[in-house]
Motif scaffolding. Structure first.
Motif, PDB file in Angstrom:
ATOM      1  N   ASN A 174      -6.337   5.283  -9.071  1.00  0.00           N
ATOM      2  CA  ASN A 174      -7.316   5.729 -10.067  1.00  0.00           C
ATOM      3  C   ASN A 174      -8.592   4.901 -10.093  1.00  0.00           C
ATOM      4  N   ILE A 175      -8.565   3.644  -9.602  1.00  0.00           N
ATOM      5  CA  ILE A 175      -9.771   2.806  -9.679  1.00  0.00           C
ATOM      6  C   ILE A 175     -10.515   2.673  -8.359  1.00  0.00           C
ATOM      7  N   ILE A 176      -9.874   3.061  -7.235  1.00  0.00           N
ATOM      8  CA  ILE A 176     -10.532   2.958  -5.931  1.00  0.00           C
ATOM      9  C   ILE A 176     -10.961   4.351  -5.482  1.00  0.00           C
ATOM     10  N   PRO A 177     -12.258   4.552  -5.251  1.00  0.00           N
ATOM     11  CA  PRO A 177     -12.698   5.867  -4.749  1.00  0.00           C
ATOM     12  C   PRO A 177     -12.205   6.052  -3.313  1.00  0.00           C
ATOM     13  N   GLY A 233     -10.326   9.337  -7.417  1.00  0.00           N
ATOM     14  CA  GLY A 233     -10.747   8.088  -8.041  1.00  0.00           C
ATOM     15  C   GLY A 233     -12.102   8.259  -8.706  1.00  0.00           C
ATOM     16  N   PRO A 234     -12.738   7.133  -9.065  1.00  0.00           N
ATOM     17  CA  PRO A 234     -14.029   7.235  -9.750  1.00  0.00           C
ATOM     18  C   PRO A 234     -15.111   7.812  -8.836  1.00  0.00           C
ATOM     19  N   VAL A 235     -16.113   8.396  -9.441  1.00  0.00           N
ATOM     20  CA  VAL A 235     -17.232   8.969  -8.681  1.00  0.00           C
ATOM     21  C   VAL A 235     -17.996   7.827  -8.019  1.00  0.00           C
ATOM     22  N   SER A 236     -18.345   8.025  -6.747  1.00  0.00           N
ATOM     23  CA  SER A 236     -19.089   6.989  -6.028  1.00  0.00           C
ATOM     24  C   SER A 236     -20.045   7.652  -5.044  1.00  0.00           C
ATOM     25  N   THR A 276     -16.337   6.088   4.723  1.00  0.00           N
ATOM     26  CA  THR A 276     -15.862   4.966   3.905  1.00  0.00           C
ATOM     27  C   THR A 276     -14.720   5.403   2.996  1.00  0.00           C
ATOM     28  N   MET A 277     -14.845   6.596   2.424  1.00  0.00           N
ATOM     29  CA  MET A 277     -13.796   7.098   1.526  1.00  0.00           C
ATOM     30  C   MET A 277     -12.481   7.304   2.271  1.00  0.00           C
TER      31      MET A 277
END
Length: 197
Positions: free
Chosen positions: A87-90, A101-104, A110-111
């Motif tokens: 949940n915290i790593i995009p 995960g969060p929007v980045s 990279t994702m």
């Protein structure tokens, strides 16, 4: 020296899998990729049971019929830890158009690497735990058990390295795809608890 070799074995599996970009001209056949991932999952499951869960239960045999509780609690905490990281790593999984995960603003490359890296964190911790258990004087964990887990993770990491580098080779040059694939496995080494003697 044996501990360092044990530490590097899983990374070697990822690196060899990532090297597929230099051997294959196009993407890996989907059936072959699914077969390799299924085989790797079976190896990892067996290594987890025989090299981690059973030794954990044997270490707590003084609890009698409740010897399974420390292993069960460890598994539950591990699941919660992975859900937290998820949940915290995009990140973005292969064959998925939707990032998790969060929007980045990270690139798709990279994702994808972060998705495999996320998966490799508990593997590094598992290798660390098994080798730390082996070094413990009151443990029944043998060098063979520790190395079998490291080799099992390396076998599992081979198709993962290929799964990262092969799709990237169509978007990046082969050397860059190889480096990204290998870097996705470096976290196994970084998560290994280093002991100073």
């Amino acid at each position: 020296m044996k501990i360092i070799i044990g530490l590097l074995i899983p990374l070697l599996g990822t690196t060899l899998g990532s090297a597929c970009v230099f051997l294959l001209k196009k993407e890996m056949n989907q059936k072959l990729q699914k077969f390799l991932l299924g085989f790797a999952s079976g190896v990892m499951l067996a290594a987890s049971v025989w090299s981690l869960i059973i030794p954990a239960m044997q270490s707590s045999s003084n609890l009698g019929k409740f010897a399974f509780i420390p292993a069960a609690v460890g598994i539950a905490v591990g699941i919660l830890f992975l859900l937290f990281l998820d949940n915290i790593i995009p990140h973005q999984h292969i064959e998925s158009d939707n990032p998790e995960g969060p929007v980045s603003t990270f690139s798709e490359t990279t994702m994808l690497c972060l998705a495999v890296t996320l998966h490799n964190i508990p593997e590094g911790m598992a290798v660390g735990v098994i080798f730390a258990g082996m070094l413990s004087l009151n443990s029944d964990i043998s060098m063979a058990a520790a190395f079998s887990l490291a080799v099992g993770i390396a076998i599992q990491n081979f198709p993962e390295g290929a799964a990262v580098s092969m799709p990237l080779a169509s978007k990046e040059n082969k050397v860059k795809a190889f480096i990204y694939g290998t870097l996705s496995g470096v976290v196994v080494v970084l998560c290994f608890p280093h002991k100073r003697t």
